[in-house]
Design a protein around this motif. Structure first.
Motif, PDB file in Angstrom:
ATOM      1  N   ASN A  72      31.992  27.732  57.024  1.00  0.00           N
ATOM      2  CA  ASN A  72      31.351  26.981  58.105  1.00  0.00           C
ATOM      3  C   ASN A  72      32.121  25.720  58.525  1.00  0.00           C
ATOM      4  N   VAL A  73      33.163  25.351  57.792  1.00  0.00           N
ATOM      5  CA  VAL A  73      33.987  24.206  58.208  1.00  0.00           C
ATOM      6  C   VAL A  73      35.273  24.650  58.918  1.00  0.00           C
ATOM      7  N   VAL A  74      35.516  25.956  58.972  1.00  0.00           N
ATOM      8  CA  VAL A  74      36.724  26.479  59.618  1.00  0.00           C
ATOM      9  C   VAL A  74      36.429  26.741  61.094  1.00  0.00           C
ATOM     10  N   SER A  75      37.197  26.083  61.971  1.00  0.00           N
ATOM     11  CA  SER A  75      36.995  26.346  63.401  1.00  0.00           C
ATOM     12  C   SER A  75      38.021  27.341  63.937  1.00  0.00           C
ATOM     13  N   ASP A  76      39.219  27.388  63.330  1.00  0.00           N
ATOM     14  CA  ASP A  76      40.247  28.318  63.794  1.00  0.00           C
ATOM     15  C   ASP A  76      41.295  28.495  62.700  1.00  0.00           C
ATOM     16  N   ILE A  77      42.022  29.594  62.804  1.00  0.00           N
ATOM     17  CA  ILE A  77      43.142  29.843  61.898  1.00  0.00           C
ATOM     18  C   ILE A  77      44.216  30.566  62.702  1.00  0.00           C
ATOM     19  N   ILE A  78      45.443  30.056  62.621  1.00  0.00           N
ATOM     20  CA  ILE A  78      46.556  30.678  63.345  1.00  0.00           C
ATOM     21  C   ILE A  78      47.718  30.892  62.392  1.00  0.00           C
ATOM     22  N   LYS A  79      48.597  31.815  62.760  1.00  0.00           N
ATOM     23  CA  LYS A  79      49.833  32.010  62.006  1.00  0.00           C
ATOM     24  C   LYS A  79      50.876  31.033  62.518  1.00  0.00           C
ATOM     25  N   THR A  80      51.741  30.597  61.624  1.00  0.00           N
ATOM     26  CA  THR A  80      52.831  29.726  62.067  1.00  0.00           C
ATOM     27  C   THR A  80      53.847  30.536  62.859  1.00  0.00           C
ATOM     28  N   HIS A  81      54.689  29.846  63.600  1.00  0.00           N
ATOM     29  CA  HIS A  81      55.698  30.478  64.443  1.00  0.00           C
ATOM     30  C   HIS A  81      56.670  31.290  63.590  1.00  0.00           C
ATOM     31  N   SER A  82      57.163  32.391  64.150  1.00  0.00           N
ATOM     32  CA  SER A  82      58.045  33.289  63.388  1.00  0.00           C
ATOM     33  C   SER A  82      59.367  32.624  62.991  1.00  0.00           C
ATOM     34  N   SER A  83      59.746  31.541  63.668  1.00  0.00           N
ATOM     35  CA  SER A  83      61.005  30.872  63.312  1.00  0.00           C
ATOM     36  C   SER A  83      60.834  29.874  62.166  1.00  0.00           C
ATOM     37  N   CYS A  84      59.606  29.690  61.683  1.00  0.00           N
ATOM     38  CA  CYS A  84      59.381  28.785  60.545  1.00  0.00           C
ATOM     39  C   CYS A  84      59.977  29.383  59.274  1.00  0.00           C
ATOM     40  N   GLN A  85      60.402  28.514  58.380  1.00  0.00           N
ATOM     41  CA  GLN A  85      61.026  28.961  57.128  1.00  0.00           C
ATOM     42  C   GLN A  85      60.039  29.731  56.254  1.00  0.00           C
ATOM     43  N   TYR A  86      58.779  29.269  56.202  1.00  0.00           N
ATOM     44  CA  TYR A  86      57.767  29.921  55.372  1.00  0.00           C
ATOM     45  C   TYR A  86      56.658  30.492  56.259  1.00  0.00           C
ATOM     46  N   LYS A  87      56.239  31.722  55.951  1.00  0.00           N
ATOM     47  CA  LYS A  87      55.125  32.326  56.683  1.00  0.00           C
ATOM     48  C   LYS A  87      53.838  31.705  56.167  1.00  0.00           C
ATOM     49  N   ALA A  88      53.049  31.206  57.112  1.00  0.00           N
ATOM     50  CA  ALA A  88      51.844  30.485  56.698  1.00  0.00           C
ATOM     51  C   ALA A  88      50.747  30.625  57.738  1.00  0.00           C
ATOM     52  N   PHE A  89      49.546  30.240  57.324  1.00  0.00           N
ATOM     53  CA  PHE A  89      48.408  30.094  58.223  1.00  0.00           C
ATOM     54  C   PHE A  89      48.128  28.605  58.343  1.00  0.00           C
ATOM     55  N   ILE A  90      47.719  28.190  59.531  1.00  0.00           N
ATOM     56  CA  ILE A  90      47.234  26.826  59.709  1.00  0.00           C
ATOM     57  C   ILE A  90      45.746  26.939  60.013  1.00  0.00           C
ATOM     58  N   VAL A  91      44.939  26.384  59.107  1.00  0.00           N
ATOM     59  CA  VAL A  91      43.499  26.388  59.268  1.00  0.00           C
ATOM     60  C   VAL A  91      43.097  25.064  59.914  1.00  0.00           C
ATOM     61  N   ARG A  92      42.341  25.156  61.010  1.00  0.00           N
ATOM     62  CA  ARG A  92      41.827  23.946  61.652  1.00  0.00           C
ATOM     63  C   ARG A  92      40.350  23.837  61.302  1.00  0.00           C
ATOM     64  N   THR A  93      39.970  22.678  60.794  1.00  0.00           N
ATOM     65  CA  THR A  93      38.569  22.474  60.410  1.00  0.00           C
ATOM     66  C   THR A  93      37.775  21.952  61.605  1.00  0.00           C
ATOM     67  N   ILE A  94      36.459  21.957  61.480  1.00  0.00           N
ATOM     68  CA  ILE A  94      35.602  21.476  62.572  1.00  0.00           C
ATOM     69  C   ILE A  94      35.809  19.980  62.814  1.00  0.00           C
ATOM     70  N   ARG A  95      36.357  19.270  61.844  1.00  0.00           N
ATOM     71  CA  ARG A  95      36.666  17.846  62.037  1.00  0.00           C
ATOM     72  C   ARG A  95      38.057  17.625  62.632  1.00  0.00           C
ATOM     73  N   GLY A  96      38.799  18.724  62.867  1.00  0.00           N
ATOM     74  CA  GLY A  96      40.116  18.607  63.492  1.00  0.00           C
ATOM     75  C   GLY A  96      41.280  18.527  62.522  1.00  0.00           C
ATOM     76  N   ASN A  97      41.018  18.607  61.225  1.00  0.00           N
ATOM     77  CA  ASN A  97      42.107  18.580  60.249  1.00  0.00           C
ATOM     78  C   ASN A  97      42.848  19.914  60.257  1.00  0.00           C
ATOM     79  N   LYS A  98      44.140  19.867  59.959  1.00  0.00           N
ATOM     80  CA  LYS A  98      44.931  21.095  59.857  1.00  0.00           C
ATOM     81  C   LYS A  98      45.401  21.230  58.415  1.00  0.00           C
ATOM     82  N   ILE A  99      45.169  22.417  57.851  1.00  0.00           N
ATOM     83  CA  ILE A  99      45.514  22.662  56.449  1.00  0.00           C
ATOM     84  C   ILE A  99      46.376  23.910  56.383  1.00  0.00           C
ATOM     85  N   CYS A 100      47.497  23.813  55.678  1.00  0.00           N
ATOM     86  CA  CYS A 100      48.419  24.946  55.555  1.00  0.00           C
ATOM     87  C   CYS A 100      48.081  25.807  54.344  1.00  0.00           C
TER      88      CYS A 100
END
Length: 125
Positions: A72-100
């Motif tokens: 219930n605190v997760v507002s969105d989740i995206i994959k990082t760009h393909s040119s990034c060194q590490y494959k990751a998800f960026i989770v955006r919380t309802i407060r606007g924080n971004k967590i890798c």
């Protein structure tokens, strides 16, 4: 000499001494166009990166969180760009924080699949 005669005489003098060069007009028009274009590019330069923010390598992750969050605190989740060194998800919380999260982290994979399930099923049909 009255002022109106002086103005007329001055105009005639300028017209007599001013030689019209079509080539000079072309150079001036090109110069003005180039300077105008440069001004537009400089003024709009700040807007372009904002439009591309989510698809440029600036959103790469280098450190990964290893805990799960309540859904219930997760507002969105995206994959990082393909040119990034590490494959990751960026989770955006309802407060606007971004967590890798690493793309191999089970909790993050499950959340991504849940939130993007409708998009995946539309693409596969």
């Amino acid at each position: 000499m009255p002022f109106s005669e002086w103005i007329t005489a001055k105009k005639e003098e300028e017209e007599h001494h001013h030689h019209h060069h079509p080539f000079a007009d072309t150079i001036m028009k090109t110069l003005c166009f180039s300077l105008g274009l440069l001004l537009i590019v400089c003024c709009c330069d700040g807007a372009i990166p904002n439009a591309l923010r989510n698809i440029t390598p600036r959103n790469c992750c280098f450190n990964f969180y290893k805990g799960s969050l309540p859904l219930n605190v997760v507002s969105d989740i995206i994959k990082t760009h393909s040119s990034c060194q590490y494959k990751a998800f960026i989770v955006r919380t309802i407060r606007g924080n971004k967590i890798c999260y690493s793309q191999t982290f089970p909790w993050a994979k499950n959340v991504f699949n849940k939130l993007h399930k409708t998009e995946d099923s539309i693409q596969s049909s």
